[in-house]
Structure formats: structure tokens, C-alpha cells
Design a protein around this motif. Structure first.
Motif, PDB file in Angstrom:
ATOM      1  N   MET B   1       0.557  -0.937   0.173  1.00 44.54           N
ATOM      2  CA  MET B   1       0.004   0.206   0.032  1.00 44.54           C
ATOM      3  C   MET B   1       0.855   1.499  -0.102  1.00 44.54           C
ATOM      4  SD  MET B   1      -2.480   1.372   2.814  1.00 44.54           S
ATOM      5  CE  MET B   1      -1.162   1.715   4.120  1.00 44.54           C
ATOM      6  N   MET B  14      -3.551  12.154  -3.971  1.00 46.98           N
ATOM      7  CA  MET B  14      -5.638  11.074  -3.661  1.00 46.98           C
ATOM      8  C   MET B  14      -5.508  10.554  -2.000  1.00 46.98           C
ATOM      9  SD  MET B  14      -8.004   9.428  -6.419  1.00 46.98           S
ATOM     10  CE  MET B  14      -7.056   7.927  -5.753  1.00 46.98           C
ATOM     11  N   ALA B  15      -4.316  10.807  -2.047  1.00 48.85           N
ATOM     12  CA  ALA B  15      -4.111   9.653  -0.429  1.00 48.85           C
ATOM     13  C   ALA B  15      -3.422   9.947   0.240  1.00 48.85           C
ATOM     14  CB  ALA B  15      -3.510   8.737  -0.653  1.00 48.85           C
ATOM     15  N   THR B  18      -6.051  11.744   3.066  1.00 49.45           N
ATOM     16  CA  THR B  18      -6.967  10.666   3.766  1.00 49.45           C
ATOM     17  C   THR B  18      -5.982  10.453   5.664  1.00 49.45           C
ATOM     18  OG1 THR B  18      -6.031   8.465   3.547  1.00 49.45           O
ATOM     19  CG2 THR B  18      -7.388   9.585   2.509  1.00 49.45           C
ATOM     20  N   ILE B  96     -13.380  -0.155  11.392  1.00 46.97           N
ATOM     21  CA  ILE B  96     -13.262   0.512   9.776  1.00 46.97           C
ATOM     22  C   ILE B  96     -11.910   1.028   9.774  1.00 46.97           C
ATOM     23  CG2 ILE B  96     -14.423   2.418   8.684  1.00 46.97           C
ATOM     24  CD1 ILE B  96     -16.739   2.589  10.246  1.00 46.97           C
ATOM     25  N   LEU B  99     -10.556  -2.580   8.782  1.00 50.48           N
ATOM     26  CA  LEU B  99     -11.707  -3.745   7.649  1.00 50.48           C
ATOM     27  C   LEU B  99     -10.894  -2.825   6.000  1.00 50.48           C
ATOM     28  CD1 LEU B  99     -15.011  -4.157   8.823  1.00 50.48           C
ATOM     29  CD2 LEU B  99     -13.178  -5.644   7.937  1.00 50.48           C
ATOM     30  N   VAL B 100     -10.648  -1.087   6.148  1.00 51.35           N
ATOM     31  CA  VAL B 100     -10.219  -0.081   5.023  1.00 51.35           C
ATOM     32  C   VAL B 100      -8.688  -0.809   4.851  1.00 51.35           C
ATOM     33  CG1 VAL B 100      -9.844   2.241   4.410  1.00 51.35           C
ATOM     34  CG2 VAL B 100     -12.320   1.119   5.639  1.00 51.35           C
ATOM     35  N   TRP B 101      -8.072  -0.377   6.142  1.00 52.43           N
ATOM     36  CA  TRP B 101      -6.452   0.603   5.990  1.00 52.43           C
ATOM     37  C   TRP B 101      -5.382  -1.029   6.182  1.00 52.43           C
ATOM     38  CZ3 TRP B 101      -9.370   4.347   7.546  1.00 52.43           C
ATOM     39  CH2 TRP B 101      -9.770   5.423   7.097  1.00 52.43           C
ATOM     40  N   ARG B 102      -6.507  -2.000   6.888  1.00 54.33           N
ATOM     41  CA  ARG B 102      -5.658  -2.921   7.326  1.00 54.33           C
ATOM     42  C   ARG B 102      -4.389  -2.701   8.131  1.00 54.33           C
ATOM     43  NH1 ARG B 102      -7.160  -6.991   2.838  1.00 54.33           N
ATOM     44  NH2 ARG B 102     -10.002  -6.195   3.016  1.00 54.33           N
ATOM     45  N   ILE B 181     -18.856  -3.030  13.805  1.00 55.29           N
ATOM     46  CA  ILE B 181     -19.910  -2.516  13.426  1.00 55.29           C
ATOM     47  C   ILE B 181     -20.924  -2.623  13.173  1.00 55.29           C
ATOM     48  CG2 ILE B 181     -20.233  -1.463  10.618  1.00 55.29           C
ATOM     49  CD1 ILE B 181     -17.404  -2.084   9.839  1.00 55.29           C
ATOM     50  N   ALA B 182     -21.677  -3.707  12.862  1.00 55.76           N
ATOM     51  CA  ALA B 182     -23.265  -3.786  12.930  1.00 55.76           C
ATOM     52  C   ALA B 182     -23.675  -3.973  14.552  1.00 55.76           C
ATOM     53  CB  ALA B 182     -23.406  -5.444  12.697  1.00 55.76           C
TER      54      ALA B 182
END
Lengths: 144, 259
Positions: B1, B14-15, B18, B96, B99-102, B181-182
């Protein structure tokens, strides 16, 4: 769109969906999740006779009458729209007073009155020192 | 990454915006260096603020006009409720991020939050029960607010069990993260239960801009709120450092066993 952005979008969508689902379920459950009937609910939907229910609202000013036997209390619960007379025999909670909230557990009678087997006091979200509340509310405290 | 960020300038643009600080912190060595300094600072400032808040709440404020002195449990009950719910928000955000950035560190953070979060949810339930007896006249009622808070406590328990089972079975941590998340579904339910439903619990006293608690009763709550929050952060950092140290020790033991 990289895989990372895709995952971020998916995760945020999932959170939004979960929260929206919870809010939708809450508004759908409004009647079932209610802790008590308000007098105006009963006026609208008819009396829920023959089963134990709760009735909640404000104790109307000047409505508390104590019977001669010393344990029976008569008072009127209102929600600004309708009122219901309530009878209760037993020990009332400390915070049970006029112009304050109450939740009565018991049964409705055919004439629209309510016979309570238990009383719970419901206070509002306002907290203030006695001097601010004024003489209308005498307070009891551990301080002499 | 990080490699593709270097190779393509377009992607870099772009990155980069964030959450660059989060990325910098995701490096465990850098995190540990910062956490070593932050942990005692957070812990002791939290303890001091908490002591001031408790002293002021017990001795310096007037009683409530209706409830008398029992209103003072508010200084513990409200921060406990805030941290019980804030803790789950932390688990959701960390999940989150995982899950997104591991980032493995965000998984460690979520697991470190779970236990103190559950403890504060339990403190909220217990203090609420103690408060309910003299004011409402009952230890417990199945009203919307009380029931949804009890559910949050159980959901914490479920997360702790699931996260432990996942790491024992060699899972990649995605299932506990999805569960994290749930579980967010409960947060708006707890918040709005007293607004949308008829409940025994009173409506919210503290909004974003105003509060219906008189200033003379309210002010120590700021101290206990900040104190408990700093204490919570310190406990989470301690638990994260322990988890990192344990991983390191286990890796070293494995290397020694192989040699």
C-alpha cells in the motif's frame, strides 16, 4: 478508485445502513416499545381491559386525595390532552407529588378509571437547587 | 500500500489527505514511543480531575429540589454512560480502520477498548439501578433506555468472546470487525429511546448547546466526565501496549523454539 477507497465506501455505507435500519425499526416499534399508556392514547385507542398495563403522565395539581383508611390515594393523571382518575392503596414513592410524573402499574376499569397495584415516580430532565425551584417544591435533604 | 503511494504521484495526491496522522501512528514502534509518554500523563491528569470532580460533587454542590442528595450519583452515572457508548464508537471506528487500511494496530485498539467499555456500561447500569430505587421507586424496569443499555453490555460481551475465539482459531480479525460495525445500531437506539418512546427514564438533560441541569449542579460533571475519559484512554493505551508486548514475546518464543 483503489481497493482501499472501495472498502472505505463500503464500510461507511454499512454504518449508514445499520444506523438507518435501527432508526426505522425504532419508529416502527413506537407503540410496542412504549413503557406506558398515556391518557390520550387510551382516549384514542380504547381501553386495554382485562390485562395488566401501565399508565403514565403528570399528577394533576390539586388532585391528590387521601382516603380515611390512610393507605388509599386517589389522584388524576393527565398528559395535557386527556385525564384518567387513578386509585392506589399502598406506599407511594418519595417523588410522588403533584405536577410531577408518575407511572402506575395496574388495570383499567370499565368506567375508564385506573386501579393501580404499584406506583413509580417519573421525574423530568431538569435538575436544580431548591432555592431555584422556589417555595412550591419543598425539598428533603440530609443537611439539617 | 505504501509502495504504490510512492510510485504514482496522482495516487499520492489522492491518498495523502486521508488521515495522515493515523497512518503515521499505525507504525507500532512510533505508537509505542508516543504511548509510553502519554499513558502516565493521561492516567494522572484523569485521576486528578476525577478527584476534583468527586470532591466538588459530594461537598460543593446543592442538592436537587426534588431528589435531594441522591442526584449526586449523576457525577458517576453520566460519565459511565458516555464511556459505555463512546467505547463502542471507538470499537466501530477502529473496526472500520482495520477493514479499510488493514492496520493491525487498529484491531489491537478495538480489542483493548472492549473490556473497559463493558466495565463502564456495567457501572452505568449499576449506578442507574441504585439511583432508580430512591427516585423512581424501583431497581429495574424493562423500559426502552434501560433495556437498550443492558443490550449494549451484552453486545460488548459478545464482542470480547468473538474476538478471543477469532484469534484462537487463527482468524484474520474481519469477523469481529464486522460485528463491531453492526453493533453501532444500538447507539442511536440508546440515544433516542427516551425521545421517541414513552420511557420511565427522563429525556436527555445535556444537548450539544444547552443543558437543563442548573449550572450550580452541573459544573463538577465536567471534571468527572473529563477525568473518566482520560482514565479510559490511559487504560486503553496500557492494554494496547500489553497486547503489543505479548505479540512480540510470542514471536520471540517461536523464533527460539525454531532455533
Amino acid at each position: 478508485m483503489t481497493a482501499k477507497h472501495q472498502r472505505l465506501t463500503l464500510a461507511l455505507l454499512a454504518v449508514a445502513a445499520v444506523v438507518a435500519a435501527a432508526l426505522l425499526a425504532m419508529s416502527a416499534l413506537k407503540d410496542q416499545a412504549s413503557f406506558f399508556y398515556a391518557p390520550s392514547d387510551v382516549a384514542k385507542q380504547g381501553l386495554p381491559l382485562g390485562r395488566a398495563v401501565r399508565l403514565g403522565g403528570m399528577v394533576q395539581a390539586g388532585s391528590i386525595r387521601r382516603a380515611a383508611d390512610g393507605v388509599t390515594v386517589h389522584f388524576v393523571v393527565g398528559d395535557g390532552i386527556a385525564t384518567t382518575p387513578v386509585t392506589f392503596a399502598g406506599i407511594v414513592p418519595d417523588l410522588f407529588r403533584e405536577r410531577s410524573g408518575v407511572v402506575a402499574e395496574g388495570q383499567f376499569n370499565r368506567d375508564g378509571s385506573f386501579t393501580a397495584t404499584n406506583l413509580l415516580a417519573k421525574h423530568d430532565e431538569k435538575y436544580m437547587p431548591p432555592e431555584m425551584a422556589g417555595k412550591m417544591h419543598e425539598t428533603r435533604t440530609l443537611e439539617p | 500500500m505504501r509502495k504504490d503511494m510512492v510510485t504514482s504521484p496522482a495516487k499520492l495526491r489522492m491518498a495523502a489527505p486521508t488521515v495522515p496522522t493515523l497512518h503515521a501512528l499505525a507504525n507500532p514502534t512510533r505508537f509505542l514511543r508516543l504511548a509510553r509518554v502519554c499513558t502516565p500523563a493521561l492516567l494522572w491528569s484523569g485521576v486528578v480531575l476525577l478527584a476534583i470532580g468527586c470532591w466538588a460533587g459530594l461537598t460543593q454542590t446543592p442538592p436537587d429540589y426534588l431528589q435531594g442528595d441522591s442526584v449526586r450519583i449523576l457525577y458517576i452515572h453520566v460519565p459511565a454512560a458516555w464511556l459505555g457508548m463512546g467505547g463502542w464508537s471507538g470499537i466501530a471506528i477502529s473496526s472500520i480502520a482495520f477493514l479499510v487500511w488493514r492496520h493491525p494496530l487498529s484491531q489491537i485498539a478495538a480489542r483493548a477498548i472492549a473490556l473497559p467499555g463493558a466495565v463502564f456500561a456495567a457501572v452505568c447500569l449499576v449506578t442507574g439501578s441504585i439511583w432508580g430505587r430512591p427516585t423512581w421507586g424501583t431497581w429495574w424496569q424493562w423500559d426502552g433506555r434501560l433495556t437498550s443499555m443492558l443490550l449494549l453490555f451484552f453486545v460488548y460481551g459478545g464482542y470480547i468472546a468473538l474476538a478471543r475465539a477469532d484469534s484462537e482459531r487463527g482468524g484474520d480479525g474481519r469477523i469481529p470487525a464486522l460485528y463491531g460495525i453492526a453493533g453501532t445500531a444500538l447507539l442511536p437506539i440508546i440515544r433516542y429511546s427516551v425521545v421517541w418512546w414513552n420511557t420511565l427514564h427522563q429525556g436527555p438533560s445535556i444537548g450539544l448547546t444547552r443543558s437543563s441541569i442548573a449550572g450550580s449542579i452541573l459544573w463538577p460533571l465536567g471534571f468527572t466526565m473529563a477525568g473518566f475519559t482520560l482514565l479510559f484512554a490511559a487504560i486503553v493505551l496500557m492494554r494496547m501496549r500489553t497486547a503489543l508486548a505479548r505479540t512480540k514475546a510470542e514471536a520471540r518464543l517461536r523464533r527460539m523454539a525454531r532455533a
